[in-house]
Design an enzyme around this catalytic site. Structure first.
Site: not given
Lengths: 505, 511
Positions: B81, B156, B180
């Site tokens: 990420k 997210s 997330s």
């Protein structure tokens, strides 16, 4: 040039009310929250890690040694040590602040509620109340380029050196100080000097004001006196004077602000709450930025750090290791060194007690150490407008004294050597060698000079031989001149009398 | 062959690599090929590190050939990420303000991945600074849900979840501040776990909210998450909030999965109103399966949960407003010089104006306000009190249950653009995941099947007391086995074949 009121008149009308914030840079090996070397200097932006630059993702870790130093300092200030203290973020945007927040302590400082005994030059003892001592990190250093003043206003651009960012600081905040009265300037100096003695005694900071290891912000306001029996007037508006980089400046800046504020208030004006910059060269302060009590730093507990919870064992261990308090130490030293009250008072007033201690430790006699520091060195410092401690080291003074003691130098020569040392020409011995200043103790060289002088002044020679010994003065003078002063006059006199009889008719 | 390798789990790839059946270069190339094939449709990646990935893979192959003792996962590819700082790979946290920034250091989790010999495929898309539940707040365009390209992949960490669901990577790193990791897992049919706060180092994770953020694994199977967690977990002296505990092997917990006698507490407040029928149906079905396997299902109450979102939306922006202050153009990232020059404040202001997206600005303003003098007690102070209440609620609930359970989110994946105009309804999507972050406890989302009404994935969330992450791996692995036995296949094997839908892909966000 601001209008100033006569100091004595100002004190008749107003009571000075003081408060100090002293920042101490701790001499730990690494920074407050990173493992970068705690060394400010060198190539800009070299002693830094991602943490000091506030790079995205970086996290602070508390330096345990800095916490121990802060606890020791808190104890030496007579403070209570908080069982749990917390770091907090002080949020404001400024380019020297890598994260745009400073990790500090807000409502939960590590040390609180203490006091410091301070001795004033007139012998008065004063207790300065300490509100708190808390830990925080230093900011980077800005250099403003292209302006006339070197300040941010008018600069074309600014350079930032983050080597200083993250250097561990303890900020000592006093309570409001009442009752200093006319001694306010001297109290300010004595307070900062005492703090310096304490941190030097603890060995937790270099405490060199001129290097910014110890920085003092002096808050002062004036309160109008009211007639006997009437309630006291409310406190006046304060100013905070920054950039006072020597003990002498602290004293001068307070005196200046008292006179400046008194003149304004007496004419019915008002004091602006602001920071003021002290200018060492002109001996004045100038307006900085407005400072309001409503400044909103949006403090909140630093979520990246755990609370600081020192064990009772650690606190007691540090308490047991505290050195003598400065006031007690002074009494002891005065006895040990066999100084008169006046001599010791002189020394204390000069702020050079530590230098004398170190000079004695390096081998000099207390009397000689005191004579040099409070005499020639202090005079030079005064003339140059700097702190005496910046000129020479105690070791250099001790070496100088040793050269006088062993006859290598006369006092007069020693003063020249000192001048050389101050000028950065090296150790006393190196200055002696380089300038060729040693006393000529080689009798052969002296005798040659004496013989020449006697022979060139046959009338004087005759008088000496006739027993008019005082006539020898002219020859001694000539010889000393020929030796460029580097001879022991007493020995020259001995030899002149000897040679006058020894020389052939 | 290429397609076969991308269909393998990380565990299966590791076994083949160790046996010498395949090389890391082959495994890496297969995933790079798959990325090239589907990225036009999915846009899971912000940066694909083809060259360095192949070089790392070749290095592992060379070391293996030389007889070096390697970590069991050495040579397995992974996606990272973009919130995680990576030396040599651009790191933006989904923001324009960091466009082009290549960090000079590695996050601790990256150091651990590199030490274990995992091969980084690249950086995955995310909502800017992890602020969002859909990746629509990414400054680089949204990621598309591999199950339906018109829908959000969650956020997210939508990029990591979509990359794993689309077989672009066997597993990935995510971060979870309010859900997330777990909510994207829920909407993409993948597994994601938020560890106990302090279980994985945050050093090098670009902070959203320091007291809530936690890095964790994203994968297609529970075992793969556990294997990854075993690599990244553990104490880090660079993160003061990292726990000093010695952790058990989470992979062992998966292999020993057994729910017989396990007390599972159903959270009363996290079902019913606002929860989609198809989500509740899969949820109840999963509970029935667990009960059939010997688990004891009870109901627990978390009365403070109704205030959790309100508290979260004060604490998170408050911390974010301070954490994001460092993005000022002075030391790194974007610099915008105002026309005609200006002071440093002018440059900072112009940079932040242009560099931050609307959601980021919204939260900075919210947080600044919540911390302001005069408002601090009412907002930040009250929120911290709610946080304490939520923690107490959990403590009480765990007195009667070993793990708690709820749907991971109220609905299946919504359509791209459906909620961008309505931040509040977007925030409400995190109602089930936020409480775990406030309490610092671990949570996992595992696939529970597809909702009948829309055929989209549904996740189920388990929560455990702090430090009991292993318990979550056990119960999740047990449920996974029960469901796959019932279905006769994995859930993701039912996902659309994206190679054929490539022609229909939007043209957004080419790598």
């Amino acid at each position: 040039m601001a209008k100033l009121m006569d100091y004595d008149r100002a004190l008749e009308l107003f009571e000075p009310v003081l408060g100090f914030e002293v920042h101490i840079e701790l001499s730990t090996k690494t920074k407050m929250f990173s493992d970068a070397p705690n060394y400010f200097g060198g190539e800009p932006n070299t002693n830094i890690t991602p943490v000091d630059l506030g790079l995205p993702g970086s996290l602070p870790v508390v330096n345990g040694q800095a916490v121990r130093y802060a606890i020791s300092l808190g104890l030496a200030l007579g403070c209570s040590i908080a069982p749990t203290s917390r770091f907090a973020r002080k949020n404001y945007f400024y380019p020297d602040l890598a994260k745009n927040y400073q990790i500090s302590q807000s409502d939960e400082p590590i040390a609180f509620a203490g006091s410091v005994e301070v001795e004033l030059p007139n012998g008065r003892m004063f207790t300065v109340p300490i509100e708190r001592a808390h830990m925080e990190e230093d900011a980077g250093k800005l250099t403003h380029v292209g302006g006339a003043t070197g300040r941010i206003q008018g600069a074309e651009y600014s350079l930032v050196d983050y080597n200083r960012a993250g250097v561990p600081l303890v900020e000592i905040v006093t309570d409001i100080i009442y009752g200093a009265e006319a001694d306010a300037p001297e109290l300010a100096k004595a307070y900062v000097s005492t703090i310096r003695d304490i941190v030097v005694g603890l060995g937790i900071s270099e405490a060199r004001m001129e290097r910014g290891n110890l920085r003092c912000d002096a808050n002062i306001s004036l309160r109008r006196r009211t007639p006997e029996g009437e309630p006291p007037a409310p406190l006046g508006t304060r100013t905070e004077t920054k950039n006072v980089n020597s003990l002498r400046s602290v004293e001068r800046a307070i005196r200046y602000e008292i006179q400046r504020q008194a003149a304004i208030l007496d004419e019915g004006g008002t004091i602006t709450q602001e920071t003021r910059h002290w200018h060492e060269d002109t001996g004045e302060t100038s307006a900085g930025r407005p400072k309001s009590d409503a400044d909103d730093y949006r403090y909140f507990p630093e979520p990246d750090l755990l609370p600081v919870v020192p064990s009772d064992e650690l606190i007691e261990e540090l308490r047991a290791a505290l050195p003598e308090a400065p006031a007690i130490r002074r009494r002891r030293l005065k006895a040990e060194w066999n100084f008169t009250d006046l001599e010791f008072q002189d020394l204390t007033n000069s702020g050079l007690v530590n230098e004398v201690i170190d000079t004695v430790a390096a081998g000099a006699s207390p009397a000689a150490a005191r004579k040099w520091w409070t005499g020639e060195i202090a005079r030079t410092a005064n003339a140059q407008g700097v702190d005496a401690t910046t000129l020479v080291t105690p070791l250099q003074v001790a070496q100088l004294v040793a050269l006088v003691d062993d006859g290598t130098l006369t006092d007069r020569l020693a003063r020249q050597v000192l001048e050389g040392v101050i000028a950065g020409e090296g150790t006393p011995q190196q200055v002696v060698d380089a300038r060729g200043l040693a006393v000529v103790s080689d009798d052969g060289a002296l005798i040659a000079a004496i013989d020449e002088a006697l022979q060139s002044q046959p009338d004087v020679l005759a008088k000496i031989r006739d027993g008019k010994v005082q006539a020898a003065g002219a020859v001694i003078g000539a010889v000393m001149k020929a030796m460029k002063g580097q001879a022991d006059a007493a020995r020259v006199r001995e030899l002149v009398l000897e040679r006058a009889t020894a020389l052939p008719e | 062959m290429t397609n076969d390798l991308t269909r393998l789990t990380a565990d299966a790839l590791a076994t083949k690599l160790a046996a010498g059946d395949i090389s890391s270069v082959e495994a890496t190339q297969a995933h790079l090929d798959r990325i090239a094939a589907v990225e036009g449709a999915v846009h899971a990646f912000l940066h694909v590190a083809s060259d360095s990935a192949l070089a790392e893979a070749a290095d592992i192959d060379r070391r293996r050939a030389a007889g070096e003792q390697l970590h069991p996962l050495a040579g397995v590819p992974i996606a990272i990420k973009d919130v995680i700082v990576t030396k040599g790979m651009p790191t933006t946290s989904g923001s324009k303000i960091l466009e082009g920034w290549v960090p000079p250091y590695d996050a601790t989790v990256m150091t651990k991945l590199r030490a274990a010999g995992l091969v980084s495929l690249g950086k995955t898309n995310m909502d800017e600074f992890a602020m969002g539940s859909s990746t629509e707040h990414s400054a680089y365009g949204p990621t598309h849900n591999p199950w339906d390209l018109e829908r959000i992949p969650g956020g997210s960490g939508g990029g990591s979840a979509a990359a794993v669901a689309a077989f672009e990577a066997p597993f990935a790193l995510g971060s979870d501040t309010g859900g997330s990791i777990r909510q994207p897992a829920h909407v993409t049919g993948t597994v994601g776990l938020k560890p106990t706060y302090g279980g994985v180092s945050r050093y090098g994770a670009i902070a959203l909210a320091s007291s809530l953020d936690q890095i964790g694994p994203v994968s297609r199977t529970v075992l793969d998450s556990a294997l990854l967690h075993d690599v990244i977990g553990g104490h880090d002296p660079r993160d003061s909030t990292s726990l000093t505990d010695v952790w058990p092997s989470f992979a062992e917990a998966v292999r020993n999965a057994d729910v017989a006698g396990l007390r599972i507490g159903v959270i009363k407040e996290l079902q019913g109103d606002g929860f989609q029928p198809g989500v509740m149906e899969r949820f109840r079905e999963a509970l029935a399966l667990l009960e059939g396997a010997g688990a004891i299902i009870t109901e627990v109450e978390l009365p403070s949960v109704e205030h959790a979102i309100a508290a979260y939306y004060l604490i998170m922006p408050a911390e974010a407003s301070s954490n994001l202050a460092k993005f000022d153009s002075v030391r790194f990232g974007l610099r915008v010089n105002p026309k005609g020059g200006g002071t440093v404040e002018d440059v900072m202001s112009a940079t932040r104006e242009q560099g931050f997206g609307a959601e980021t600005k919204r939260r900075i303003i919210l947080g600044t306000y919540a911390l302001s003098a005069g408002y601090y007690d009412a907002y930040y102070g009250s929120a911290q009190k709610v946080r304490t209440l939520v923690q107490r609620d959990f403590a009480a609930a765990f007195a009667n249950a070993d793990v708690l359970v709820s749907p991971t989110a109220p609905t299946t994946a919504f359509k791209l653009g459906e909620k961008t105009g309505d931040p509040l309804s977007m925030y409400l999507n995190d109602i089930a995941t936020i409480p775990a972050n406030l309490a610092g406890i671990p949570g996992i989302s595992v696939p529970a099947g597809l909702a009948a009404e829309d055929g989209l994935p549904v996740g189920i969330q388990f929560l455990a007391p702090a430090r009991e992450d292993a318990r979550l791996y056990g119960v999740a692995a047990a449920l996974e086995a029960l469901l796959e036995e019932k279905w006769g296949h994995t859930l993701l094997s039912q996902a659309p074949d994206l190679s054929s839908s490539e022609m229909n892909a939007t043209d957004e966000g080419a790598v």
